[in-house]
Design a protein around this motif. Structure first.
Motif, PDB file in Angstrom:
ATOM      1  N   ASP A  87     -19.605 -62.093 -77.707  1.00  0.00           N
ATOM      2  CA  ASP A  87     -20.471 -60.921 -77.668  1.00  0.00           C
ATOM      3  C   ASP A  87     -19.902 -59.860 -76.725  1.00  0.00           C
ATOM      4  OD1 ASP A  87     -22.257 -61.888 -79.503  1.00  0.00           O
ATOM      5  OD2 ASP A  87     -23.623 -62.750 -78.021  1.00  0.00           O
ATOM      6  N   GLU A  88     -19.028 -60.268 -75.847  1.00  0.00           N
ATOM      7  CA  GLU A  88     -18.264 -59.346 -75.007  1.00  0.00           C
ATOM      8  C   GLU A  88     -16.778 -59.582 -75.285  1.00  0.00           C
ATOM      9  OE1 GLU A  88     -19.284 -59.801 -70.925  1.00  0.00           O
ATOM     10  OE2 GLU A  88     -21.413 -59.332 -71.227  1.00  0.00           O
ATOM     11  N   TYR A 127     -21.782 -70.106 -76.211  1.00  0.00           N
ATOM     12  CA  TYR A 127     -20.492 -69.427 -76.081  1.00  0.00           C
ATOM     13  C   TYR A 127     -19.346 -70.414 -75.837  1.00  0.00           C
ATOM     14  CZ  TYR A 127     -23.296 -65.169 -75.645  1.00  0.00           C
ATOM     15  OH  TYR A 127     -24.173 -64.133 -75.866  1.00  0.00           O
ATOM     16  N   LEU A 177     -16.935 -57.112 -82.086  1.00  0.00           N
ATOM     17  CA  LEU A 177     -17.851 -57.757 -81.141  1.00  0.00           C
ATOM     18  C   LEU A 177     -18.862 -58.643 -81.886  1.00  0.00           C
ATOM     19  CD1 LEU A 177     -18.659 -54.959 -78.501  1.00  0.00           C
ATOM     20  CD2 LEU A 177     -17.337 -57.069 -78.183  1.00  0.00           C
ATOM     21  N   GLY A 178     -19.118 -59.802 -81.310  1.00  0.00           N
ATOM     22  CA  GLY A 178     -20.059 -60.752 -81.918  1.00  0.00           C
ATOM     23  C   GLY A 178     -19.367 -61.788 -82.766  1.00  0.00           C
ATOM     24  N   GLN A 225     -19.532 -64.555 -71.836  1.00  0.00           N
ATOM     25  CA  GLN A 225     -20.319 -64.269 -73.036  1.00  0.00           C
ATOM     26  C   GLN A 225     -19.452 -63.840 -74.221  1.00  0.00           C
ATOM     27  OE1 GLN A 225     -23.319 -61.455 -71.593  1.00  0.00           O
ATOM     28  NE2 GLN A 225     -24.766 -63.149 -71.321  1.00  0.00           N
ATOM     29  N   THR A 283     -26.990 -68.517 -78.253  1.00  0.00           N
ATOM     30  CA  THR A 283     -25.590 -68.705 -78.612  1.00  0.00           C
ATOM     31  C   THR A 283     -24.903 -69.646 -77.627  1.00  0.00           C
ATOM     32  OG1 THR A 283     -25.497 -66.470 -79.531  1.00  0.00           O
ATOM     33  CG2 THR A 283     -23.396 -67.547 -79.025  1.00  0.00           C
TER      34      THR A 283
END
Length: 240
Positions: A62-63, A4, A95-96, A59, A2
């Motif tokens: 995802d975070e 980010y 999330l994500g 991140q 990914t």
């Protein structure tokens, strides 16, 4: 893998285009910005408002991003706590995925709910005041229901006041040089004691008004005529 940084740049451009007047970049490393969220106006023009500061973590998405309430207007402490709790809940559910727009939308809806609650509280306070005014008016209109207990208490006080008025009148007559009358003469002069007492009250500047609906029916009173202290004259007689 990914990218980010790319996702964050793309979201930042989209957010800036959606909220051009309320979006402000604070720093680029780390990326930090504020978005001011305002409720719809209430019926009296009242609004609530908060400015949220978001900071991307390395991140994200995802975070979850970091956030804090940067400033607020017309919000209670409980409101701000609920907004922070709402942000945490929404971030966990998303999330994500890039989520700033989703978070801001949730805050917008929450602020509108707060304005509605303010309106409801105001209307309830108004209804409560109206109920209290109605109760006060009802009590004033109905007066106090007369029972045996409070009637006897009133009677004792009334007789004490009448005795004091009689003593005052006799003293005034003595000071004016009039001869002192015997008990029989006083009775003959004022044979109707009820009328005399009322006259004393009127002379003293008191207005006597009786609401008969407040008194219990004489037949409902538990009176013992065999009691040696029972005096029908004191209770009043329909035959007089």
């Amino acid at each position: 893998m990914t990218d980010y940084a790319e996702e964050q740049r793309n979201e930042l451009e989209a957010i800036e285009s959606i909220y051009p007047d309320s979006f402000t970049v604070l720093s680029e490393d780390p990326t930090s910005f504020t978005i001011t969220v305002t409720s719809d106006a209430g019926e009296n023009g009242e609004i609530v408002e908060t400015t949220i500061k978001f900071t991307y973590v390395a991140q994200y998405p995802d975070e979850p991003p970091l956030w804090e309430i940067h400033s607020q207007e017309n919000l209670e402490d409980q409101d701000t706590e609920e907004i922070l709790s709402l942000l945490k809940q929404q971030a966990e559910e998303n999330l994500g995925m890039v989520m700033i727009f989703t978070l801001v939308t949730a805050i917008q809806e929450k602020l509108n709910e707060i304005v509605d609650e303010m309106k409801n509280r105001r209307e309830e306070e108004k209804r409560q005041k109206e109920r209290e005014a109605e109760e006060a008016e009802k009590v004033a209109f109905q007066g106090t229901v007369v029972t045996i207990e409070n009637f006897l208490a009133w009677k004792a006080k009334f007789e004490q006041e009448m005795a004091e008025l009689r003593r005052k009148r006799l003293k005034e007559e003595e000071q004016s040089g009039k001869p002192k009358l015997t008990g029989k003469q006083l009775f003959e002069r004022d044979h109707n004691l009820d009328t005399s007492d009322i006259q004393f009250l009127e002379d003293a500047g008191n207005s006597v008004e009786v609401d008969e609906s407040l008194f219990q029916d004489i037949e409902d009173l538990d009176l013992d005529e065999d009691d040696p202290d029972f005096d029908p004259l004191e209770m009043g007689s329909d035959e007089d």
